[in-house]
Design an enzyme around this catalytic site. Structure first.
Site, PDB file in Angstrom:
ATOM      1  N   LYS A 114     -25.774  32.588 -16.291  1.00  0.00           N
ATOM      2  CA  LYS A 114     -24.431  32.001 -16.369  1.00  0.00           C
ATOM      3  C   LYS A 114     -23.353  32.922 -15.799  1.00  0.00           C
ATOM      4  CE  LYS A 114     -25.491  28.138 -18.642  1.00  0.00           C
ATOM      5  NZ  LYS A 114     -25.412  26.834 -17.951  1.00  0.00           N
ATOM      6  N   GLU A 135     -16.475  25.088 -21.699  1.00  0.00           N
ATOM      7  CA  GLU A 135     -17.259  24.482 -22.762  1.00  0.00           C
ATOM      8  C   GLU A 135     -18.532  25.297 -22.891  1.00  0.00           C
ATOM      9  OE1 GLU A 135     -17.579  23.565 -19.648  1.00  0.00           O
ATOM     10  OE2 GLU A 135     -19.767  23.751 -19.518  1.00  0.00           O
ATOM     11  N   SER A 185     -34.275  32.253 -17.057  1.00  0.00           N
ATOM     12  CA  SER A 185     -32.819  32.140 -16.920  1.00  0.00           C
ATOM     13  C   SER A 185     -32.034  32.963 -17.923  1.00  0.00           C
ATOM     14  CB  SER A 185     -32.411  30.668 -17.020  1.00  0.00           C
ATOM     15  OG  SER A 185     -32.887  30.120 -18.235  1.00  0.00           O
TER      16      SER A 185
END
Lengths: 262, 395
Positions: free
Chosen positions: B86, B108, B376
């Site tokens: 991210k 969010e 990830s």
């Protein structure tokens, strides 16, 4: 042309009056209340009804209409049920009615079928707040073919070139959003959208209606001076879902009086 | 149909008029800077020096031996600063927001990883940060909530709807619409209205680009399979994009199969009952009922329970560029423990979904082949929840 809306707006203009548009979520708190509220709102001075077609994810709505949508969906609302409500409304009034809902429901139903079915049931147009002008080309074509008004939006942030495009295609009325944000009662300086409305007049004769934030007779009168009509949603819906139906109708009547007194 | 920002027929800009000027402003800024050497150099600098790129393509020898088939490589996005991929996107968008003169970031978050990444870049670049998070997710991811607060962000609980990622996203959009002039909305996945899906993909595509070069160096050829979990699909699109024209590289996105195939029990948007519809600004596959109401997605993993999916994945599905499958909560939990025990790496529950698919894929492979799994994120944030799922009391 969307005769009921156009005739109503022409009559108001001829009489030198401003319109009051009342938003009511279909099925909140229940269908009986919705039908009664439409009838009573007209008596209290409403000129047009926006029938809210509840969606699970109402991106443009604040807490009150979100809550009303949840209640309505729990009550089993669906476009099929809302079609029946529209038919019921036409049994007792010829007040102009436009649907207000989100694109996914209509897309899933089939937009053309949605327009044809609701037109047949007596609806006069539709407001789809999550479809901006850029994405509405096909919808405009379908609505035009079926003499059904697709209401366009302008806001204080709408740029000049986009306002020109939007106003060029406006049918029924133009929804003028008073400030940045979502639906819900709050204190707003309406002169900002007033200036936007004055500018929009250069591009269209279609009636302009100011909405978002209007919750009192004072706010209604202030906003009304800049446009052809005002739109009231959360202030009415909030009272309806709390069972304060009379209070909601008294508010509409007080708004009517305040606007007419100006 | 407006063809701007479409992947085939998917994508578009289904947002309120209020938001349109901001999208146009963002599009203009992104077009200006996406090929600007100064911007790209600065982005590269922070990716390398701050976040820790390039991440390793680790040959998981013991896991490979466990299956005794194709070689398994792990793309170690879990080793990045803040613990997941991210940060790639958050850095890119924050640098863009800074150039646009925005003072505030809104985001969010589901699992909290994107919220932490956004809070991190806001701290780094001196911007205010508001993170909307579902009330249920706040309960599930207390550690990340506290991390965001430490980083100076304001975490706002969302209890509308079912209090998960979808509702947090709606609320972040509402907040953005209300504060549109001085706020940039960092969407955490490759979802939302144009230009977001394209921009987020561009900030994440470094995953696949590095993987290509690293695979060539390690095995002298491209991998036969690349696997990634798919919620909104940002790590998957980041991994797949550079291989999109390589038909020899099979691209497999793994969705959350949850606890059953019943409506509301999974997040199988592409691999299950989803059909095209419109949510949060884009036309894409969507879990919805007969009336077009959005069905709440469920997964044990707070980062995968999203009823929509990035529009480019919808395009990849229809065109066969990638295929999409699912694994259950239980299979993901098993994979979580398997990688921990075999390789000494605790994976995020999201990434565990991609790892779990190895159980189905590996028997079909041969020892001369190779498989890359996008790891990830790391699993520290999930330890408490996994302990609970396994019936262990660590409170």
């Amino acid at each position: 042309m969307s005769t009921r809306i156009d005739n109503k707006m022409a009559a108001l203009r001829a009489a030198g009056k401003k319109g009051i548009f009342i938003y009511i979520t279909a099925g909140a708190p229940d269908v009986e209340t919705t039908l009664r509220a439409v009838k009573e709102a007209e008596k209290a001075g409403a000129d047009l009804i926006e029938l809210g077609l509840p969606f699970s994810d109402p991106m443009a709505d604040g807490p009150v209409i979100q809550t009303a949508s949840v209640i309505a969906l729990k009550n089993g609302m669906s476009l099929k049920k809302e079609l029946e409500i529209m038919r019921e409304i036409r049994k007792f009034t010829q007040i102009p009615v436009v649907g207000m809902g989100y694109i996914n429901n209509m897309y899933h139903y089939g937009f053309e079928k949605f327009v044809k079915d609701f037109k047949e049931a007596g609806m006069d147009g539709v407001i789809v707040p999550d479809v901006p002008h850029e994405e509405s080309g096909e919808m405009r074509r379908i609505c035009a073919e079926n003499d059904f008004a697709l209401v366009e939006f302008i806001t204080p942030g709408t740029t000049e070139d986009r306002m020109q495009e939007t106003c060029k295609d406006a049918k029924g009325f133009v929804y003028c959003v008073s400030n940045n944000g979502v639906t819900g009662v709050k204190k707003i300086d309406y002169s900002t959208i007033g200036a936007v409305c004055a500018n929009a007049r250069k591009y269209t004769d279609t009636p302009l209606a100011i909405g978002f934030g209007i919750g009192s007779p004072e706010a209604a009168a202030e906003a009304a001076q800049y446009a052809d009509a005002i739109i009231v949603g959360s202030a009415v819906v909030g009272r309806l879902i709390k069972g304060k139906e009379q209070e909601a109708m008294d508010l509409i009547a007080a708004m009517r009086a305040a606007i007419d007194a100006k | 149909m407006n063809t701007k920002g479409r992947f085939g027929k998917y994508g578009g800009q289904y947002v309120p008029e209020i938001v349109m000027p901001a999208l146009n402003e963002l599009e203009a800024a992104y077009k200006k800077y996406r090929n600007d050497p100064d911007f790209l150099n600065e982005f590269r600098f922070y990716l390398n020096e701050y976040a820790g790129r390039p991440t390793n393509l680790y040959y998981a020898k013991k896991l490979t031996e466990h299956y005794g088939k194709a070689k398994i490589f792990l793309k170690r996005e879990d080793l990045l600063h803040t613990g997941a991929h991210k940060i790639n996107n958050a850095l890119g968008q924050a640098l863009l927001a800074k150039r646009m003169g925005k003072k505030r970031i809104v985001a969010e978050t589901g699992a909290g990883q994107h919220g932490v990444a956004s809070a991190t870049v806001a701290a780094l670049f001196g911007m205010e940060c508001h993170v909307f998070m579902g009330a249920l997710d706040i309960e599930r991811q207390k550690l990340n909530v506290f991390r965001m607060k430490l980083l100076g962000a304001k975490v706002i609980p969302v209890s509308s709807g079912t209090g998960t990622l979808k509702d947090a996203t709606s609320e972040a959009i509402r907040y953005w619409a209300t504060n549109i002039t001085d706020t940039h909305y960092i969407i955490g996945s490759a979802v939302g209205p144009y230009p977001y899906p394209e921009m987020v993909r561009d900030f994440q595509k470094v995953i696949g680009e590095e993987t290509r070069a690293q695979a060539m160096k390690a095995i002298g050829k491209l991998p036969d399979y690349v696997l990634a979990c798919v919620g909104g699909g940002s790590n998957a699109i980041g991994m797949f994009y550079d291989f999109r024209n390589e038909t020899s590289v099979k691209k497999i996105g793994v969705e959350a199969g949850g606890r059953s195939d019943a409506n509301g029990d999974n997040a199988k948007t592409l691999s299950g009952t989803g059909i095209p519809g419109i949510l949060h600004g884009a036309y894409s596959y969507l879990l919805q009922d007969d009336d077009g109401q959005v069905i709440e997605a469920y997964s044990i993993s707070a980062g995968l329970d999203y009823p929509g999916v990035g529009p480019e994945h919808s395009f990849f599905k229809d065109t066969g560029i990638a295929q999409y499958v699912s694994v259950t909560d239980q299979e993901a939990l098993d994979a979580f423990q398997r990688l921990s025990k075999i390789e000494g790496i605790i994976p995020a529950m999201e990434s565990s979904h991609a790892l779990a698919y190895l159980e189905k894929l590996m028997p079909e492979t041969t020892p001369d082949q190779s498989v890359v799994v996008c790891l990830s994120g790391r699993g520290d944030k999930d330890v408490q929840m996994v302990a609970k799922a396994l019936g262990e009391d660590i409170e």
